[in-house]
Design a protein around this motif. Structure first.
Motif, mmCIF file in Angstrom:
data_model
loop_
_atom_site.group_PDB
_atom_site.id
_atom_site.type_symbol
_atom_site.label_atom_id
_atom_site.label_comp_id
_atom_site.label_asym_id
_atom_site.label_seq_id
_atom_site.Cartn_x
_atom_site.Cartn_y
_atom_site.Cartn_z
ATOM 1 N N THR A 1 0.805 -1.272 -0.040
ATOM 2 C CA THR A 1 -0.126 0.039 -0.033
ATOM 3 C C THR A 1 0.906 1.271 0.061
ATOM 4 O O THR A 1 0.427 2.225 -0.704
ATOM 5 C CB THR A 1 -1.003 -0.020 1.324
ATOM 6 O OG1 THR A 1 -1.693 -1.074 1.117
ATOM 7 C CG2 THR A 1 -1.827 1.100 1.446
ATOM 8 N N ALA A 2 1.890 1.184 0.859
ATOM 9 C CA ALA A 2 3.153 2.018 0.713
ATOM 10 C C ALA A 2 4.100 1.867 0.240
ATOM 11 O O ALA A 2 4.536 0.516 0.057
ATOM 12 C CB ALA A 2 3.134 2.777 2.173
ATOM 13 N N LEU A 3 5.107 2.678 -0.214
ATOM 14 C CA LEU A 3 6.403 2.496 -0.672
ATOM 15 C C LEU A 3 7.212 2.729 0.482
ATOM 16 O O LEU A 3 7.583 3.968 0.912
ATOM 17 C CB LEU A 3 6.783 3.043 -2.022
ATOM 18 C CG LEU A 3 7.938 2.836 -2.543
ATOM 19 C CD1 LEU A 3 7.992 2.865 -3.976
ATOM 20 C CD2 LEU A 3 9.206 3.521 -2.067
ATOM 21 N N THR A 4 8.224 1.868 1.156
ATOM 22 C CA THR A 4 9.100 2.119 2.078
ATOM 23 C C THR A 4 10.433 1.687 1.558
ATOM 24 O O THR A 4 10.768 0.784 0.743
ATOM 25 C CB THR A 4 8.784 1.131 3.178
ATOM 26 O OG1 THR A 4 8.747 -0.108 2.933
ATOM 27 C CG2 THR A 4 7.300 1.415 3.768
ATOM 28 N N PRO B 1 3.708 7.067 -0.862
ATOM 29 C CA PRO B 1 2.458 6.254 -1.717
ATOM 30 C C PRO B 1 3.026 5.321 -2.748
ATOM 31 O O PRO B 1 4.169 5.552 -3.286
ATOM 32 C CB PRO B 1 1.485 7.100 -2.285
ATOM 33 C CG PRO B 1 2.188 8.552 -1.700
ATOM 34 C CD PRO B 1 3.611 8.672 -1.457
ATOM 35 N N SER B 2 2.511 3.894 -2.834
ATOM 36 C CA SER B 2 2.811 2.940 -3.788
ATOM 37 C C SER B 2 2.262 3.395 -4.956
ATOM 38 O O SER B 2 1.363 4.352 -5.047
ATOM 39 C CB SER B 2 2.410 1.680 -3.379
ATOM 40 O OG SER B 2 1.169 1.615 -3.643
ATOM 41 N N PRO B 3 2.816 3.197 -6.262
ATOM 42 C CA PRO B 3 2.205 3.395 -7.439
ATOM 43 C C PRO B 3 0.599 3.034 -7.530
ATOM 44 O O PRO B 3 -0.145 3.890 -7.906
ATOM 45 C CB PRO B 3 3.004 2.527 -8.475
ATOM 46 C CG PRO B 3 4.225 2.570 -7.877
ATOM 47 C CD PRO B 3 4.196 2.403 -6.404
ATOM 48 N N THR B 4 0.286 1.761 -7.010
ATOM 49 C CA THR B 4 -1.238 1.663 -6.971
ATOM 50 C C THR B 4 -1.885 2.522 -6.112
ATOM 51 O O THR B 4 -3.057 3.121 -6.569
ATOM 52 C CB THR B 4 -1.374 0.327 -6.259
ATOM 53 O OG1 THR B 4 -0.718 -0.748 -7.044
ATOM 54 C CG2 THR B 4 -2.845 -0.262 -6.152
ATOM 55 N N LEU B 5 -1.374 3.043 -5.012
ATOM 56 C CA LEU B 5 -2.231 4.131 -4.177
ATOM 57 C C LEU B 5 -2.259 5.537 -4.729
ATOM 58 O O LEU B 5 -3.316 6.207 -4.769
ATOM 59 C CB LEU B 5 -1.246 4.297 -2.728
ATOM 60 C CG LEU B 5 -2.182 5.077 -1.836
ATOM 61 C CD1 LEU B 5 -3.524 4.623 -1.468
ATOM 62 C CD2 LEU B 5 -1.451 4.985 -0.367
ATOM 63 N N MET B 6 -0.999 5.873 -5.507
ATOM 64 C CA MET B 6 -1.194 6.819 -6.441
ATOM 65 C C MET B 6 -2.393 7.012 -7.246
ATOM 66 O O MET B 6 -3.140 7.944 -7.370
ATOM 67 C CB MET B 6 0.174 7.207 -6.999
ATOM 68 C CG MET B 6 1.241 7.538 -6.185
ATOM 69 S SD MET B 6 2.694 7.833 -7.262
ATOM 70 C CE MET B 6 3.953 7.294 -6.084
ATOM 71 N N ALA C 1 7.548 7.748 -10.549
ATOM 72 C CA ALA C 1 7.730 8.436 -9.135
ATOM 73 C C ALA C 1 8.373 7.438 -8.473
ATOM 74 O O ALA C 1 9.468 7.774 -7.446
ATOM 75 C CB ALA C 1 6.374 8.834 -8.698
ATOM 76 N N ALA C 2 8.050 6.162 -8.310
ATOM 77 C CA ALA C 2 8.506 5.209 -7.250
ATOM 78 C C ALA C 2 10.152 4.932 -7.843
ATOM 79 O O ALA C 2 10.935 4.741 -6.984
ATOM 80 C CB ALA C 2 7.869 3.779 -7.339
ATOM 81 N N LEU C 3 10.030 4.695 -9.172
ATOM 82 C CA LEU C 3 11.481 4.380 -9.672
ATOM 83 C C LEU C 3 12.540 5.536 -9.247
ATOM 84 O O LEU C 3 13.471 5.359 -8.872
ATOM 85 C CB LEU C 3 11.457 4.156 -11.186
ATOM 86 C CG LEU C 3 10.823 3.127 -11.658
ATOM 87 C CD1 LEU C 3 10.452 3.126 -13.016
ATOM 88 C CD2 LEU C 3 11.435 1.637 -11.112
ATOM 89 N N LEU D 1 14.029 -5.812 -3.151
ATOM 90 C CA LEU D 1 12.754 -5.336 -3.403
ATOM 91 C C LEU D 1 11.814 -6.625 -3.121
ATOM 92 O O LEU D 1 11.958 -7.732 -3.452
ATOM 93 C CB LEU D 1 12.745 -5.357 -5.064
ATOM 94 C CG LEU D 1 11.374 -4.386 -5.580
ATOM 95 C CD1 LEU D 1 11.221 -3.273 -5.080
ATOM 96 C CD2 LEU D 1 11.476 -4.588 -7.052
ATOM 97 N N HIS D 2 10.710 -6.107 -2.496
ATOM 98 C CA HIS D 2 9.624 -7.029 -1.948
ATOM 99 C C HIS D 2 8.219 -6.364 -1.989
ATOM 100 O O HIS D 2 8.169 -5.170 -2.129
ATOM 101 C CB HIS D 2 10.067 -7.515 -0.717
ATOM 102 C CG HIS D 2 9.807 -6.637 0.542
ATOM 103 N ND1 HIS D 2 8.847 -6.637 1.469
ATOM 104 C CD2 HIS D 2 10.814 -5.685 1.083
ATOM 105 C CE1 HIS D 2 9.144 -5.523 2.263
ATOM 106 N NE2 HIS D 2 10.168 -5.043 2.100
ATOM 107 N N GLY D 3 7.425 -7.136 -1.811
ATOM 108 C CA GLY D 3 6.079 -6.442 -1.805
ATOM 109 C C GLY D 3 5.352 -6.871 -2.816
ATOM 110 O O GLY D 3 5.600 -7.046 -4.047
ATOM 111 N N GLY D 4 3.924 -6.863 -2.708
ATOM 112 C CA GLY D 4 3.087 -7.340 -3.938
ATOM 113 C C GLY D 4 3.009 -6.496 -5.267
ATOM 114 O O GLY D 4 3.019 -6.736 -6.164
ATOM 115 N N GLY D 5 3.494 -5.098 -4.836
ATOM 116 C CA GLY D 5 3.355 -3.936 -6.039
ATOM 117 C C GLY D 5 4.915 -4.215 -6.612
ATOM 118 O O GLY D 5 5.251 -3.464 -7.293
#
Length: 250
Positions: A124-127, A144-149, A185-187, A209-213
């Motif tokens: 949900t977030a990018l950490t 914010p993650s790309p999905t949340l954005m 933005a995340a990249l 790198l980990h997490g569903g997104g």
């Protein structure tokens, strides 16, 4: 004795058995569905669980649904929590409770390799968190993650689709521009963090790198090591290393 690990995030529940040698078995998962879980997920668990090790950053209500399901299987539940230091890892936060347990467990797993690492979680977030070779957490970032954005843009501007499109450096379609901007933005944050981390510790850290997104980003992140189950592996280390440590409640 049957021991299982449970990683309850804001979007998904992941779980796996843990054998007596500390190895994780096959990882399974289910998404949240209307404030609960897919009813079929329970069928993937054995009828009896002796010990359940749970890491949760989800809502209290959702955590209680999980705990009730585990109690029905006779499980003795241990809730993982962030500690100022454990198994050679020392966190930067003065107040450990302010560092999410998922970030702590990801760092704990990353430190097992004994080398500097930039740990990037995409949920949900990018950490973004940095640890040096000695296990010292040097701090991190949350965005914010790309999905949340995408979802936030859609809530404010309904005609901007919450999903879809194909990534391009310079897109010629709105849906493509949306996915390209949000993932870009995340990249950009990851790339800047890598540069800053290298300057801080004097060497380029491994990028984990980990997490569903994260799956959508990994092919565009240079030298990224994909660690889909980093939190679960950290949870296994937490279970072993924290034995005998009193919980905050007791």
């Amino acid at each position: 004795m049957s021991t299982w690990l449970f990683d309850l995030g804001n979007t998904r529940l992941k779980f796996a058995p843990l054998d007596g040698d500390g190895r994780i078995g096959a990882v399974q998962g289910t998404a949240h569905v209307e404030g609960g879980f897919d009813p079929e997920w329970l069928e993937q668990l054995p009828a009896r669980i002796d010990v359940a090790i749970v890491a949760s950053v989800a809502s209290p209500a959702l955590r209680m649904i999980l705990l009730d399901a585990l109690a029905a299987r006779g499980a003795q539940v241990q809730l993982a929590y962030t500690l100022p230091t454990l198994d050679g890892l020392t966190i930067a936060y003065a107040d450990p409770s302010r560092l999410g347990v998922d970030r702590f467990l990801a760092l704990l797993s990353a430190h097992a390799d004994g080398a500097p690492a930039l740990v990037v979680g995409v949920g949900t977030a990018l950490t973004v968190d940095l640890i040096d070779g000695g296990g010292r957490h040097l701090g991190g970032r949350i965005a914010p993650s790309p999905t949340l954005m995408r979802e936030a843009l859609h809530r404010r501007v309904a005609q901007l689709a919450p999903s879809g499109g194909a990534y391009a450096e310079f897109a010629d379609d709105t849906d493509d521009a949306l996915v390209s901007g949000c993932e870009g933005a995340a990249l950009g944050l990851i790339e800047r963090s890598l540069l800053a981390a290298t300057a801080r510790i004097g060497t380029r850290p491994r990028l984990l790198l980990h997490g569903g997104g994260g799956d959508a980003l990994r092919n565009r992140v240079p030298d990224a090591q994909w660690r889909a189950d980093l939190v679960l592996h950290g949870l296994a280390r937490w279970h072993r290393a924290s034995a005998g440590i009193a919980s905050p409640e007791g």
